[in-house]
Each structure stands twice: as C-alpha cells, then as structure tokens.
Design a protein around this motif. Structure first.
Motif, mmCIF file in Angstrom:
data_model
loop_
_atom_site.group_PDB
_atom_site.id
_atom_site.type_symbol
_atom_site.label_atom_id
_atom_site.label_comp_id
_atom_site.label_asym_id
_atom_site.label_seq_id
_atom_site.Cartn_x
_atom_site.Cartn_y
_atom_site.Cartn_z
ATOM 1 N N MET A 1 3.514 14.770 -1.591
ATOM 2 C CA MET A 1 4.893 14.295 -1.375
ATOM 3 C C MET A 1 5.838 15.645 -1.559
ATOM 4 O O MET A 1 5.606 16.362 -2.440
ATOM 5 C CB MET A 1 5.293 13.277 -2.630
ATOM 6 N N ARG B 1 0.780 3.979 -3.097
ATOM 7 C CA ARG B 1 0.424 5.435 -2.608
ATOM 8 C C ARG B 1 1.644 6.197 -3.385
ATOM 9 O O ARG B 1 1.028 7.264 -3.886
ATOM 10 C CB ARG B 1 0.474 5.606 -1.110
ATOM 11 N N ASP B 2 2.885 6.032 -3.058
ATOM 12 C CA ASP B 2 3.766 6.728 -3.833
ATOM 13 C C ASP B 2 3.900 6.813 -5.403
ATOM 14 O O ASP B 2 3.977 7.668 -6.053
ATOM 15 C CB ASP B 2 5.048 6.202 -3.719
ATOM 16 N N GLY C 1 -0.179 12.702 -9.592
ATOM 17 C CA GLY C 1 -0.255 14.282 -8.998
ATOM 18 C C GLY C 1 0.323 15.258 -9.764
ATOM 19 O O GLY C 1 0.897 15.341 -10.840
ATOM 20 N N ASP D 1 -4.182 14.812 -3.495
ATOM 21 C CA ASP D 1 -5.139 14.994 -2.708
ATOM 22 C C ASP D 1 -4.901 15.475 -1.496
ATOM 23 O O ASP D 1 -3.745 15.329 -0.967
ATOM 24 C CB ASP D 1 -6.436 14.124 -2.872
ATOM 25 N N ASP E 1 0.976 6.361 -7.031
ATOM 26 C CA ASP E 1 -0.313 7.124 -7.542
ATOM 27 C C ASP E 1 0.101 8.598 -7.443
ATOM 28 O O ASP E 1 -0.246 9.427 -8.371
ATOM 29 C CB ASP E 1 -1.321 6.858 -6.469
ATOM 30 N N ILE E 2 0.838 8.952 -6.248
ATOM 31 C CA ILE E 2 1.196 10.594 -6.103
ATOM 32 C C ILE E 2 2.059 10.909 -7.380
ATOM 33 O O ILE E 2 1.975 12.038 -8.069
ATOM 34 C CB ILE E 2 1.949 10.691 -5.057
ATOM 35 N N ARG F 1 -4.925 14.121 1.289
ATOM 36 C CA ARG F 1 -4.100 13.048 2.249
ATOM 37 C C ARG F 1 -3.074 12.315 1.270
ATOM 38 O O ARG F 1 -2.288 11.510 1.841
ATOM 39 C CB ARG F 1 -5.154 11.855 2.327
ATOM 40 N N LYS F 2 -2.922 12.737 0.288
ATOM 41 C CA LYS F 2 -1.703 12.112 -0.651
ATOM 42 C C LYS F 2 -0.684 13.196 -1.225
ATOM 43 O O LYS F 2 -1.054 13.728 -2.210
ATOM 44 C CB LYS F 2 -2.116 11.498 -1.706
ATOM 45 N N SER G 1 0.924 -1.261 0.100
ATOM 46 C CA SER G 1 0.014 0.029 -0.153
ATOM 47 C C SER G 1 0.873 1.254 0.217
ATOM 48 O O SER G 1 0.598 2.110 -0.544
ATOM 49 C CB SER G 1 -1.034 -0.002 1.179
ATOM 50 N N TYR H 1 1.094 16.999 -5.394
ATOM 51 C CA TYR H 1 -0.251 16.982 -4.895
ATOM 52 C C TYR H 1 -0.942 16.100 -5.508
ATOM 53 O O TYR H 1 -1.404 16.471 -6.647
ATOM 54 C CB TYR H 1 -0.735 18.451 -4.661
ATOM 55 N N ASP I 1 4.062 13.652 8.317
ATOM 56 C CA ASP I 1 4.840 13.094 7.217
ATOM 57 C C ASP I 1 6.081 12.659 8.192
ATOM 58 O O ASP I 1 6.382 13.160 9.103
ATOM 59 C CB ASP I 1 5.197 13.757 6.083
#
Length: 107
Positions: free
Chosen positions: A102, A25-26, A33, A97, A28-29, A99-100, A21, A95, A75
């Motif tokens: 980096m 997440r990384d 993003g 969202d 997807d960002i 919550r996500k 997960s 960016y 973070d």
C-alpha cells in the motif's frame, strides 16, 4: 424466471465477496505490514479510469538485511498523487508481501 434469479443471486454474491476481499486485503496490510521507504525504479501510466484515477505499473526497491529487495506490481492511485511517483524518488509504502503493498502518500 428462476434461472434469471439464480444468475442474479450468483452475480450479487460474487460482487459482495469481491468487495469483502478488498477490505480484508487492506486490513491485513494496515495491521500486519511494515512501513518501508522504497526507491521508485520505474513507474508507468497504463490507463485512466472513469473516476480520474491512474492505473500504473511500478518497480520498487529497498535495502533489507543487507540485501536489495525488489518488487513489481500494478495499482490504481489518485491522479493527483502520480507526480510523487517519479523514477528515482523515494516513496513510503506499507509492505506485507510482494503482492500486498500500500502506498502511503503525504497529506
């Protein structure tokens, strides 16, 4: 004996699922993003882990479509990067969202 094996298997699968997960997440960002220059409104050091990284809370803001966008979060960042996150300074982020996010630090 069987109970111990089942519990060990559940823990192992849970740990591997958590790691997957984090990588998802990384990914997807990075791929979905958008890069933004954000103003650091507030940043606080809340702890240090065994590797020497800092756990922080932050509040960032930037202008988007004529409105002020503000996000807050937590973070973990490398200790050598903490001086770049001073209140009132700008930082580059990716960016996706609220919550996500980096942080993008200069090399």
């Amino acid at each position: 004996m069987i109970v111990a094996l089942v519990i060990s298997a559940v823990i192992a699968v849970g740990f591997i699922g958590y790691l997957v997960s984090l990588f998802k997440r990384d990914h997807d960002i990075r791929w979905n993003g958008r890069d933004v220059r954000a103003l650091v409104e507030d940043v606080r050091h809340i702890g240090t882990n065994d590797a020497g990284s800092f756990d922080i809370t932050y509040r960032l803001s930037w202008q988007e479509d004529g409105e002020k966008k503000m996000v807050e979060g937590r973070d973990t960042i490398p200790a050598r990067r903490f001086p770049q996150l001073r209140a009132g300074s700008e930082v580059a982020i990716t960016y996706l969202d609220d919550r996500k996010i980096m942080f993008l630090f200069d090399a």
